[in-house]
Design a protein around this motif. Structure first.
Motif, mmCIF file in Angstrom:
data_model
loop_
_atom_site.group_PDB
_atom_site.id
_atom_site.type_symbol
_atom_site.label_atom_id
_atom_site.label_comp_id
_atom_site.label_asym_id
_atom_site.label_seq_id
_atom_site.Cartn_x
_atom_site.Cartn_y
_atom_site.Cartn_z
ATOM 1 N N LEU A 33 102.422 173.322 172.362
ATOM 2 C CA LEU A 33 102.649 172.799 173.712
ATOM 3 C C LEU A 33 101.992 171.432 173.923
ATOM 4 C CD1 LEU A 33 102.275 176.063 175.816
ATOM 5 C CD2 LEU A 33 104.393 174.839 175.231
ATOM 6 N N ARG A 34 100.831 171.217 173.314
ATOM 7 C CA ARG A 34 100.176 169.900 173.414
ATOM 8 C C ARG A 34 100.990 168.827 172.695
ATOM 9 N NH1 ARG A 34 95.360 172.582 172.163
ATOM 10 N NH2 ARG A 34 95.426 171.714 170.056
ATOM 11 N N GLU A 35 101.593 169.186 171.576
ATOM 12 C CA GLU A 35 102.367 168.222 170.790
ATOM 13 C C GLU A 35 103.807 168.062 171.281
ATOM 14 O OE1 GLU A 35 101.329 166.133 168.385
ATOM 15 O OE2 GLU A 35 99.327 166.842 168.903
ATOM 16 N N LEU A 36 104.278 168.973 172.098
ATOM 17 C CA LEU A 36 105.660 168.943 172.575
ATOM 18 C C LEU A 36 106.071 167.606 173.183
ATOM 19 C CD1 LEU A 36 108.298 170.506 172.915
ATOM 20 C CD2 LEU A 36 107.372 171.435 175.042
ATOM 21 N N PRO A 37 105.277 167.004 174.069
ATOM 22 C CA PRO A 37 105.678 165.698 174.614
ATOM 23 C C PRO A 37 105.868 164.633 173.533
ATOM 24 C CG PRO A 37 103.899 166.618 175.926
ATOM 25 C CD PRO A 37 104.039 167.489 174.707
ATOM 26 N N ASN A 38 105.036 164.676 172.487
ATOM 27 C CA ASN A 38 105.184 163.711 171.400
ATOM 28 C C ASN A 38 106.513 163.889 170.674
ATOM 29 O OD1 ASN A 38 102.613 162.651 171.924
ATOM 30 N ND2 ASN A 38 101.648 164.146 170.591
ATOM 31 N N TYR A 39 106.862 165.132 170.385
ATOM 32 C CA TYR A 39 108.146 165.408 169.722
ATOM 33 C C TYR A 39 109.310 164.908 170.573
ATOM 34 C CZ TYR A 39 105.507 168.622 166.707
ATOM 35 O OH TYR A 39 104.609 169.167 165.824
ATOM 36 N N LEU A 40 109.256 165.228 171.858
ATOM 37 C CA LEU A 40 110.343 164.828 172.755
ATOM 38 C C LEU A 40 110.414 163.308 172.906
ATOM 39 C CD1 LEU A 40 110.034 167.609 175.470
ATOM 40 C CD2 LEU A 40 111.603 167.503 173.516
ATOM 41 N N HIS A 60 113.749 166.623 162.340
ATOM 42 C CA HIS A 60 113.262 167.401 161.203
ATOM 43 C C HIS A 60 111.813 167.849 161.439
ATOM 44 C CE1 HIS A 60 113.275 168.799 157.082
ATOM 45 N NE2 HIS A 60 112.099 168.214 156.913
ATOM 46 N N LYS A 61 111.004 166.947 161.924
ATOM 47 C CA LYS A 61 109.598 167.242 162.219
ATOM 48 C C LYS A 61 109.481 168.298 163.330
ATOM 49 C CE LYS A 61 105.690 164.558 163.914
ATOM 50 N NZ LYS A 61 105.260 163.188 164.186
ATOM 51 N N PHE A 62 110.277 168.122 164.372
ATOM 52 C CA PHE A 62 110.264 169.056 165.494
ATOM 53 C C PHE A 62 110.783 170.427 165.054
ATOM 54 C CE2 PHE A 62 111.968 169.934 170.029
ATOM 55 C CZ PHE A 62 110.807 170.575 170.386
ATOM 56 N N LYS A 63 111.782 170.432 164.181
ATOM 57 C CA LYS A 63 112.340 171.686 163.668
ATOM 58 C C LYS A 63 111.247 172.500 162.977
ATOM 59 C CE LYS A 63 114.718 171.750 159.896
ATOM 60 N NZ LYS A 63 115.753 171.528 158.870
ATOM 61 N N ALA A 65 107.988 172.394 163.502
ATOM 62 C CA ALA A 65 107.051 172.902 164.506
ATOM 63 C C ALA A 65 107.638 174.098 165.250
ATOM 64 C CB ALA A 65 106.673 171.797 165.486
ATOM 65 N N CYS A 66 108.911 174.003 165.590
ATOM 66 C CA CYS A 66 109.585 175.103 166.288
ATOM 67 C C CYS A 66 109.654 176.344 165.406
ATOM 68 C CB CYS A 66 110.990 174.687 166.709
ATOM 69 S SG CYS A 66 111.014 173.431 168.003
ATOM 70 N N SER A 67 109.932 176.123 164.133
ATOM 71 C CA SER A 67 109.995 177.230 163.187
ATOM 72 C C SER A 67 108.647 177.937 163.081
ATOM 73 C CB SER A 67 110.437 176.699 161.825
ATOM 74 O OG SER A 67 110.523 177.739 160.896
ATOM 75 N N ASN A 68 107.569 177.163 163.097
ATOM 76 C CA ASN A 68 106.223 177.732 162.983
ATOM 77 C C ASN A 68 105.877 178.684 164.115
ATOM 78 O OD1 ASN A 68 105.662 176.401 160.603
ATOM 79 N ND2 ASN A 68 104.628 174.695 161.613
ATOM 80 N N VAL A 75 115.158 175.556 166.780
ATOM 81 C CA VAL A 75 115.408 175.196 165.383
ATOM 82 C C VAL A 75 116.878 174.852 165.205
ATOM 83 C CG1 VAL A 75 115.503 176.102 163.015
ATOM 84 C CG2 VAL A 75 113.457 176.475 164.410
ATOM 85 N N GLU A 76 117.745 175.658 165.801
ATOM 86 C CA GLU A 76 119.187 175.407 165.682
ATOM 87 C C GLU A 76 119.577 174.093 166.345
ATOM 88 O OE1 GLU A 76 121.300 177.030 163.695
ATOM 89 O OE2 GLU A 76 119.491 178.110 163.110
ATOM 90 N N LEU A 77 119.000 173.799 167.499
ATOM 91 C CA LEU A 77 119.287 172.526 168.167
ATOM 92 C C LEU A 77 118.778 171.348 167.344
ATOM 93 C CD1 LEU A 77 118.478 173.487 171.862
ATOM 94 C CD2 LEU A 77 120.739 173.084 170.856
ATOM 95 N N CYS A 78 117.622 171.507 166.734
ATOM 96 C CA CYS A 78 117.077 170.442 165.886
ATOM 97 C C CYS A 78 117.958 170.199 164.671
ATOM 98 C CB CYS A 78 115.654 170.774 165.456
ATOM 99 S SG CYS A 78 114.437 170.616 166.782
ATOM 100 N N LYS A 79 118.525 171.261 164.122
ATOM 101 C CA LYS A 79 119.452 171.102 162.995
ATOM 102 C C LYS A 79 120.651 170.259 163.413
ATOM 103 C CE LYS A 79 118.371 175.390 160.550
ATOM 104 N NZ LYS A 79 118.884 176.725 160.160
#
Length: 93
Positions: A33-40, A60-63, A65-68, A75-79
């Motif tokens: 959640l702390r890193e979410l704004p950076n990904y977006l 790819h990087k966000f995918k 994190a979401c997978s983790n 993950v599907e949206l990131c793909k």
């Protein structure tokens, strides 16, 4: 409203609870959640600057994190975003 796709993987969350028993799953979720704004922000930057390669990299990087954290819906949206970045189809992104 019924969702067609799974949003969170309960098996991943249960696995994390077992693996992170001492530390607890909360620290991983808080980190996400702390890193979410950076990904977006990275995704937004890539799209607004019409940079397909950066979109692919950010997605790819966000995918990962979401997978983790078991966020399989994301993950599907990131793909999809990865594919749009690879084809430089930023209008759809």
């Amino acid at each position: 409203m019924q969702l067609d796709h799974q949003v969170l993987s309960l098996s991943v969350l249960n696995h994390l609870r077992t693996e992170l028993k001492e530390r607890g799953i909360g620290w991983l979720i808080n980190l996400f959640l702390r890193e979410l704004p950076n990904y977006l922000n990275e995704l937004n930057f890539a799209v607004t600057n019409h940079d397909g390669e950066k979109l692919y990299q950010a997605a790819h990087k966000f995918k990962g994190a979401c997978s983790n954290v078991g966020a399989v819906g994301m993950v599907e949206l990131c793909k999809q975003l990865e594919q749009l970045g690879q084809t430089n189809n930023l209008v759809q992104a």
